[in-house]
Design an enzyme around this catalytic site. Sequence first.
Site, short mmCIF file in Angstrom:
data_model
loop_
_atom_site.label_atom_id
_atom_site.label_comp_id
_atom_site.label_asym_id
_atom_site.label_seq_id
_atom_site.Cartn_x
_atom_site.Cartn_y
_atom_site.Cartn_z
N ASP A 126 0.83 -1.21 0.00
CA ASP A 126 0.00 0.00 0.00
C ASP A 126 0.87 1.26 0.00
OD1 ASP A 126 -2.27 1.52 0.05
OD2 ASP A 126 -2.72 1.18 2.17
N ASN B 21 1.44 3.44 -2.95
CA ASN B 21 2.04 3.91 -4.21
C ASN B 21 1.56 5.31 -4.57
OD1 ASN B 21 3.17 1.38 -4.45
ND2 ASN B 21 1.76 0.66 -6.03
N GLY B 22 0.24 5.52 -4.39
CA GLY B 22 -0.35 6.81 -4.75
C GLY B 22 0.22 7.94 -3.90
N HIS C 83 2.95 3.62 -9.03
CA HIS C 83 2.78 2.18 -9.28
C HIS C 83 4.02 1.60 -9.97
CE1 HIS C 83 -1.20 2.28 -7.74
NE2 HIS C 83 -1.74 2.95 -8.74
N LEU D 53 11.38 -20.66 -4.51
CA LEU D 53 10.47 -19.72 -3.86
C LEU D 53 9.16 -19.76 -4.63
CD1 LEU D 53 9.81 -17.11 -2.09
CD2 LEU D 53 10.76 -15.79 -3.98
N ARG E 230 -5.27 -2.27 8.43
CA ARG E 230 -6.46 -3.04 8.04
C ARG E 230 -6.04 -4.25 7.22
NH1 ARG E 230 -7.99 2.08 6.81
NH2 ARG E 230 -7.29 1.86 4.66
C1 FPP Z 1 -1.64 0.33 -3.36
O1 FPP Z 1 -1.25 1.65 -3.51
C2 FPP Z 1 -1.14 -0.51 -4.43
C3 FPP Z 1 -1.92 -1.12 -5.36
C4 FPP Z 1 -3.38 -1.00 -5.41
C5 FPP Z 1 -1.36 -1.96 -6.41
C6 FPP Z 1 -0.03 -2.59 -6.17
C7 FPP Z 1 0.53 -2.91 -7.50
C8 FPP Z 1 1.86 -2.88 -7.84
C9 FPP Z 1 2.90 -2.62 -6.86
C10 FPP Z 1 2.31 -3.10 -9.23
C11 FPP Z 1 1.91 -4.36 -9.94
C12 FPP Z 1 2.14 -5.61 -9.20
C13 FPP Z 1 2.97 -6.62 -9.55
C14 FPP Z 1 3.01 -7.89 -8.76
C15 FPP Z 1 3.90 -6.52 -10.68
P1 FPP Z 1 -2.37 2.77 -3.58
O2 FPP Z 1 -2.52 3.16 -5.00
O3 FPP Z 1 -3.62 2.31 -2.93
O4 FPP Z 1 -1.68 3.89 -2.76
P2 FPP Z 1 -2.43 5.04 -1.92
O5 FPP Z 1 -3.20 4.34 -0.85
O6 FPP Z 1 -1.28 5.84 -1.38
O7 FPP Z 1 -3.29 5.80 -2.88
#
Ligand code: FPP
Length: 241
Positions: A12, A14-15, A29, A123, A186
């Site tokens: 969690d 990335n955004g 992402h 793995l 959560r």
């Molecule tokens: C949450 O960050 C992350 C996701 C919903 C997607 C995770 C996906 C990747 C890391 C890339 C693809 C995966 C693989 C296995 C290659 P968020 O966008 O909810 O962040 P925020 O809560 O800060 O907005």
Amino acid sequence: MNVPQHVAIIMDGNGRWAERRGQTRTSGHRKGVEAVREAVRSAGEFGVKYLTLFAFSSENWHRPQAEVNDLMGLLKFFIRRDLAELHREKVRVRVIGERMSLKPDILALLTEAEELTKENSALELIIAFNYGGRDDIVRATRLIATRAANGDLDPASICEKTLSAALDTGDIPDPDLLIRTSGEQRISNFLLWQAAYAELVFLPCLWPDFDRSAFEGALQVYQNRTRRFGNIAEPDLALGS
Ligand code: FPP
């Protein structure tokens, strides 16, 4: 070091990582994919046998279409770019989640990754894609009900093992450690049944910043928690499960 056999991660943040830098969510992402690579490498080095990553949840379809497309595109990019190396490193790739609503090109790539790597055992990388814990339980229930309706299963014989085996993770041991990054505390419909006894570790760092040392830190927290039980019974056994 008491290394957990199975580590599951809710990736969690990335955004937020991108927003803090004035960048687009897409770039967050993308950076998240780099963190995925490092997590897979580190898991292998630490001796973890199963690593499950929550890449796309059943609820993620509600995000704007462009972001959904981005996340689909990144999974394709990851498989296309990294599959050969994962195979060389003897990583077995598996996918859990609902497959019927995935586009044929994604489905084909995921199946190709599973087929190519099915004999590997260094793995297991389990990608939770279009995954929801409740949906997993509902689909398993449907399977069991169908077997019972066909006369192949006596309803009175249904027990926890029957349900465990019918889940997407049927032959995968339950996670010992569940990590979530970004400070949120959560489970968000991740491995609901499977994580019943997992140690939960919530880290403040955002997923793109999750590196080898953050992973090691989470393993240390796990070790300290389990070490408390020393020579007495495992916590699960003490609860009589
Ligand atoms: C949450 O960050 C992350 C996701 C919903 C997607 C995770 C996906 C990747 C890391 C890339 C693809 C995966 C693989 C296995 C290659 P968020 O966008 O909810 O962040 P925020 O809560 O800060 O907005």
